[in-house]
Design an enzyme around this catalytic site. Structure first.
Site, short mmCIF file in Angstrom:
data_model
loop_
_atom_site.label_atom_id
_atom_site.label_comp_id
_atom_site.label_asym_id
_atom_site.label_seq_id
_atom_site.Cartn_x
_atom_site.Cartn_y
_atom_site.Cartn_z
N ARG A 293 0.83 -1.20 0.00
CA ARG A 293 0.00 0.00 0.00
C ARG A 293 0.87 1.25 0.00
NH1 ARG A 293 -4.85 1.67 4.26
NH2 ARG A 293 -5.24 3.73 3.36
N ASN B 67 -10.56 -4.50 -1.40
CA ASN B 67 -10.47 -3.50 -2.47
C ASN B 67 -9.52 -3.93 -3.58
OD1 ASN B 67 -12.22 -1.35 -1.66
ND2 ASN B 67 -10.80 -0.87 0.00
N CYS C 274 -19.09 -2.41 0.71
CA CYS C 274 -18.27 -1.25 1.07
C CYS C 274 -18.98 -0.52 2.21
CB CYS C 274 -18.11 -0.33 -0.14
SG CYS C 274 -17.11 1.15 0.16
N HIS D 247 -16.57 3.27 -4.81
CA HIS D 247 -15.71 4.44 -4.63
C HIS D 247 -15.91 5.48 -5.73
CE1 HIS D 247 -12.68 2.31 -1.72
NE2 HIS D 247 -13.93 2.28 -1.31
N TYR E 106 -14.37 9.82 -2.22
CA TYR E 106 -13.41 9.41 -3.25
C TYR E 106 -13.52 10.26 -4.51
CZ TYR E 106 -12.23 5.31 -0.48
OH TYR E 106 -11.78 4.49 0.52
#
Length: 421
Positions: A90, A144, A164, A194, A244
């Site tokens: 990440r 995700n 989500c 998102h 987002y």
């Protein structure tokens, strides 16, 4: 009822356990198996999970294992919350795109594509092993990028629904502002994972009065501050976008910000170290307050409601999920995966009808859907050219020189997870 959680060693898990304990009348879990290759984390999380259940008087059995096949054997539902490559991956996803002047984020843009390439093959392997063990088991995907991962699962014929926490977060936020019970607040929520907008907020159910204009008029400043977008933009759009959408509506501003502060991955990694130290305290028997800052708020409530509806324990339900479009948005293919309100029961999730989407939103949804189709192709078949095409199609990239530079960086930072590279 037996549930398995893949990625059970996640610091998220106590949030899930707390929900199972509090909502045991909705979802009576007799056995919960936490599956994770990280044995040290499993020991800490599993111990806390048992203490949380015991404190709340839940007699369910919690077991832990690093053996995936043993963990999913006989499970009625399998929850996926894994992170291939961990926080280190990440961290890379959030930094190397910035070198090209693009958003560095783990679920959208180039970083989101990298995560999809790492994740889809692993999830499909897990799903096949679940199917061998129990072909009737439901797979609930919280991993995700949820839209792409759910699309991969559904295309492969798995019984899967994506989940989500953005929608339930908005529902709880609006309920507080309206001084209403969360269950009385129905969202006209539509888009892709998102990439969604709240086009209406209805009290009393889908046919209730729309109080979104009132919310914007009375609480627009607070909502805009939460989203870090101008109040004037919300008023002009007449909707509340997912946070987002800031990556799209304020791209250059976000890139500048990301280049001047520590990454979210670094913050989360530090938080996880602190949480795991807390989890090791034998006196701790509830989820710590710090967990609220980790992300995933209300994940447990959403997961319990979805699992209960799919397994027949809570009766039919209406919930925001990720599932096949199936004609709901007529400008998208039927097998696109959208995020919207759906009727959920043991046969699966069926999207509810939605009013025509404004071209301002529909255009972006169509573009990102095309990207997701190319991203899934790259995840399934590999190849530098497929990665390049997916990046070129993404609205946050869209220029060949950027796509070339991002492709090189993506591959360089992910070789260990991309056999074709």
């Amino acid at each position: 009822m037996k549930l398995a959680v893949i990625g059970g060693g996640s610091t998220y898990t106590p949030e899930l356990i707390d929900g199972f304990a509090r909502l045991r009348d909705t979802l009576p879990v007799a056995e919960l198996v936490l599956v994770d290759p990280a044995a040290d984390r499993l020991e800490l999380v599993g111990g806390l999970a048992r203490r949380i259940l015991a404190k709340q008087g839940h007699d369910g059995l919690v077991t832990t294992t690093s053996d995936l096949d043993a963990g999913v054997d006989g499970a009625d539902a399998v929850l996926l919350q894994l992170r291939v490559g961990g926080q280190a991956a990440r961290q890379r996803d959030e930094t190397w795109p910035l070198e090209c002047g693009c958003v560095g984020q783990e679920t959208t843009g180039a970083g989101g594509l990298a995560k999809a390439l790492r994740t889809v093959p692993v999830v499909l392997d897990i799903a096949e092993r679940v199917r061998r063990s129990n072909p009737r088991a439901w797979i609930i995907d919280f991993t995700n990028p949820v839209g792409i991962v759910t699309r991969a699962l559904l295309r492969a014929g798995h019984r899967a629904v994506g989940l989500c926490n953005v929608a339930i977060g908005f529902q709880r936020r609006f309920a507080r502002l309206l001084d209403a019970e969360p269950g009385a607040v129905h969202l006209d929520h539509v888009g892709l994972n998102h990439l969604t907008w709240e086009r209406g907020v209805r009290l009393g159910g889908p046919e209730g009065a729309d109080v979104l204009p009132r919310l914007l008029a009375e609480h627009g400043d607070a909502l805009a501050a939460d989203l870090r977008l101008p109040r004037a933009l919300l008023d002009r759009l007449g909707v509340v976008p997912s946070y987002y959408l800031r990556y799209f509506y304020a791209h250059d501003e976000v890139v500048h910000e990301l280049g001047t502060k520590p990454s979210r991955a670094a913050e989360v990694a530090a938080m996880e170290r602190e949480l795991l130290a807390m989890y090791g305290d034998p006196a701790l028997d509830e989820k710590p307050g710090l967990l609220a800052k980790r992300g995933g708020a209300f994940y447990s409530e959403a997961a319990v409601d979805l699992a209960a509806a799919l397994l027949g324990g809570g009766g039919p339900a209406t919930q925001v999920v990720n599932t096949y479009n199936a004609g709901t948005l007529p400008f998208l293919p039927d097998d696109a995966v959208i995020e919207t309100q759906a009727a959920v029961d043991p046969s699966g999730a069926s999207p509810l009808a939605v009013p025509e989407l404004d071209p301002l939103f529909a255009g972006l949804v169509a573009a990102v859907t095309a990207y997701e189709d190319l991203a899934l192709d790259a995840a399934l078949r590999g190849g530098r050219d497929r990665v390049f095409k997916a990046l070129l199609a993404h609205p946050l990239v869209g220029q060949y020189a950027l796509a070339e530079g991002l492709t090189d960086r993506l591959i360089a930072h992910n070789r260990e997870h991309l056999p074709w590279a």
